[in-house]
Design a protein around this motif. Structure first.
Motif, PDB file in Angstrom:
ATOM      1  N   ARG A   1      -7.894   7.251   1.434  1.00 46.16           N
ATOM      2  CA  ARG A   1      -8.197   7.623   2.697  1.00 46.16           C
ATOM      3  C   ARG A   1      -6.968   7.857   3.327  1.00 46.16           C
ATOM      4  NH1 ARG A   1     -11.118   3.585   3.628  1.00 46.16           N
ATOM      5  NH2 ARG A   1     -13.142   4.630   3.177  1.00 46.16           N
ATOM      6  N   ARG A   2      -5.959   7.092   3.179  1.00 50.14           N
ATOM      7  CA  ARG A   2      -4.602   7.167   3.743  1.00 50.14           C
ATOM      8  C   ARG A   2      -4.191   8.530   3.377  1.00 50.14           C
ATOM      9  NH1 ARG A   2      -0.939   1.759   3.885  1.00 50.14           N
ATOM     10  NH2 ARG A   2       0.331   3.391   4.681  1.00 50.14           N
TER      11      ARG A   2
ATOM     12  N   GLU B   1     -14.765   6.804  -2.395  1.00 52.29           N
ATOM     13  CA  GLU B   1     -15.150   5.763  -1.606  1.00 52.29           C
ATOM     14  C   GLU B   1     -15.016   4.433  -2.344  1.00 52.29           C
ATOM     15  OE1 GLU B   1     -19.003   6.438  -0.187  1.00 52.29           O
ATOM     16  OE2 GLU B   1     -18.378   7.753   1.271  1.00 52.29           O
TER      17      GLU B   1
ATOM     18  N   PRO C   1     -11.562  13.463   5.520  1.00 56.98           N
ATOM     19  CA  PRO C   1     -11.921  12.073   5.924  1.00 56.98           C
ATOM     20  C   PRO C   1     -13.030  12.179   7.183  1.00 56.98           C
ATOM     21  CG  PRO C   1      -9.570  12.734   6.421  1.00 56.98           C
ATOM     22  CD  PRO C   1     -10.046  13.804   5.919  1.00 56.98           C
ATOM     23  N   PRO C   2     -14.080  11.659   6.888  1.00 54.47           N
ATOM     24  CA  PRO C   2     -14.181  10.166   6.267  1.00 54.47           C
ATOM     25  C   PRO C   2     -14.864  10.369   4.986  1.00 54.47           C
ATOM     26  CG  PRO C   2     -15.824  10.236   7.800  1.00 54.47           C
ATOM     27  CD  PRO C   2     -15.172  11.612   7.833  1.00 54.47           C
TER      28      PRO C   2
ATOM     29  N   HIS D   1      -5.770  11.344   5.097  1.00 53.96           N
ATOM     30  CA  HIS D   1      -5.205  11.486   6.375  1.00 53.96           C
ATOM     31  C   HIS D   1      -3.734  12.121   6.591  1.00 53.96           C
ATOM     32  CE1 HIS D   1      -8.336   9.891   9.087  1.00 53.96           C
ATOM     33  NE2 HIS D   1      -8.552   9.012   8.100  1.00 53.96           N
TER      34      HIS D   1
ATOM     35  N   LYS E   1     -11.965  -1.190  -2.825  1.00 56.31           N
ATOM     36  CA  LYS E   1     -11.882  -1.264  -1.499  1.00 56.31           C
ATOM     37  C   LYS E   1     -10.252  -0.881  -1.498  1.00 56.31           C
ATOM     38  CE  LYS E   1     -14.779  -4.810  -0.070  1.00 56.31           C
ATOM     39  NZ  LYS E   1     -15.147  -6.066   0.853  1.00 56.31           N
ATOM     40  N   LEU E   2      -9.535  -1.138  -2.438  1.00 59.34           N
ATOM     41  CA  LEU E   2      -8.084  -0.645  -2.042  1.00 59.34           C
ATOM     42  C   LEU E   2      -7.773   0.588  -2.482  1.00 59.34           C
ATOM     43  CD1 LEU E   2      -5.023  -1.245  -1.989  1.00 59.34           C
ATOM     44  CD2 LEU E   2      -4.832  -1.978  -4.292  1.00 59.34           C
TER      45      LEU E   2
ATOM     46  N   ALA F   1     -10.065   3.043  -2.109  1.00 57.75           N
ATOM     47  CA  ALA F   1     -10.708   3.731  -1.193  1.00 57.75           C
ATOM     48  C   ALA F   1      -9.557   3.982   0.105  1.00 57.75           C
ATOM     49  CB  ALA F   1     -12.037   3.264  -0.461  1.00 57.75           C
ATOM     50  N   GLN F   2      -9.199   2.587   0.584  1.00 58.14           N
ATOM     51  CA  GLN F   2      -7.979   2.645   1.297  1.00 58.14           C
ATOM     52  C   GLN F   2      -6.875   3.495   0.948  1.00 58.14           C
ATOM     53  OE1 GLN F   2      -6.142  -1.131   1.877  1.00 58.14           O
ATOM     54  NE2 GLN F   2      -4.645  -0.532   3.102  1.00 58.14           N
ATOM     55  N   LEU F   3      -6.346   3.506  -0.116  1.00 55.26           N
ATOM     56  CA  LEU F   3      -5.235   4.366  -0.472  1.00 55.26           C
ATOM     57  C   LEU F   3      -5.627   5.919  -0.369  1.00 55.26           C
ATOM     58  CD1 LEU F   3      -3.939   2.302  -3.544  1.00 55.26           C
ATOM     59  CD2 LEU F   3      -2.848   2.433  -1.134  1.00 55.26           C
TER      60      LEU F   3
ATOM     61  N   PRO G   1       0.761  -1.325   0.035  1.00 54.67           N
ATOM     62  CA  PRO G   1       0.068  -0.086   0.012  1.00 54.67           C
ATOM     63  C   PRO G   1       0.826   1.416  -0.171  1.00 54.67           C
ATOM     64  CG  PRO G   1      -0.980  -1.435   1.467  1.00 54.67           C
ATOM     65  CD  PRO G   1       0.247  -2.075   1.100  1.00 54.67           C
TER      66      PRO G   1
END
Length: 236
Positions: free
Chosen positions: A149-150, A181, A230-231, A153, A142-143, A145-147, A101
């Motif tokens: 989101r990171r 998302e 976020p979020p 932050h 999902k990946l 959105a995860q990236l 990631p």
């Protein structure tokens, strides 16, 4: 070493123009072999170094570059940043062995639309290229959105979105939030009770207003400009 072709299809029927950048000749040949049978895709050039990839992109202005990371002279991430700064409409797909990631986040940060693995099948490579060219994301939702989101932050919060050309409408902000998302066009359409065609129009307008080449970079740019926090609440 650079290879390029000069032929082009008639206006309105032009296939997606692709440059392959990899320092291994066999890897370039493998990717070319995967793409050439497809009538809607055209390999217009090859580069063996990052510097050649940048120079070839300047000259040919392709729709997409398949970019290896580890290359002599200039690596793929540096080349990606240079291409996106000069030619923001050119999409970049990173060709990688890693799904780390942190590694992929850096690729998104410098402007990549996503990645394909070096051991991907022909079907997977062609699908990823087509997804980017059609405005979809090649990343697993999902990946993605995860990236993003990171990234959100790690990006300092802004009290107000930065001014950048035309302001996004409230509906475009809603669509951008759902893109961040990891939602597909069909899922966004269902969430907002509109047609998929309407969502595509909104995504295209967002991409144009933010001066990027694809939906993944639109989400990244939305975070950087303060439109998303976020979020993933869209700021109005």
């Amino acid at each position: 070493m650079q290879h390029e072709t000069s032929e082009s299809a008639p206006p309105g029927s032009r296939p997606g123009r692709v440059i392959i950048a990899d320092d291994h000749e066999l890897a370039r040949l493998g990717l070319r072999t995967m793409l050439e049978p497809e009538p809607d895709l055209e390999v217009v050039g090859e580069a063996a170094t990052g510097r050649e990839a940048v120079e070839l992109s300047r000259r040919l202005e392709p729709d997409l570059v398949l970019m290896d990371i580890r290359m002599p002279d200039v690596d793929g991430l540096v080349a990606t940043r240079a291409i996106k700064e000069e030619l923001p409409r050119v999409s970049i797909l990173i060709v990688t062995l890693s799904e780390d990631p942190d590694y992929l986040l850096e690729a998104l940060r410098v402007g990549a639309a996503g990645y394909v693995l070096k051991d991907a099948s022909r079907r997977e490579v062609v699908a990823a290229v087509r997804q980017v060219l059609s405005g979809e994301s090649p990343l697993d939702p999902k990946l993605a959105a995860q990236l993003i989101r990171r990234l959100a932050h790690q990006t300092p919060s802004k009290d107000q979105p930065a001014k950048h050309g035309d302001e996004l409408t409230q509906r475009e902000l809603d669509v951008l939030r759902l893109v961040a998302e990891g939602k597909t066009n069909a899922e966004i359409a269902q969430s907002l009770f509109v047609s998929v065609g309407t969502v595509k129009v909104h995504v295209e307008r967002i991409i144009n207003k933010l001066g990027v080449s694809d939906r993944t970079q639109a989400a990244v740019r939305g975070v950087e400009l303060g439109y998303l926090t976020p979020p993933f609440q869209a700021r109005t």
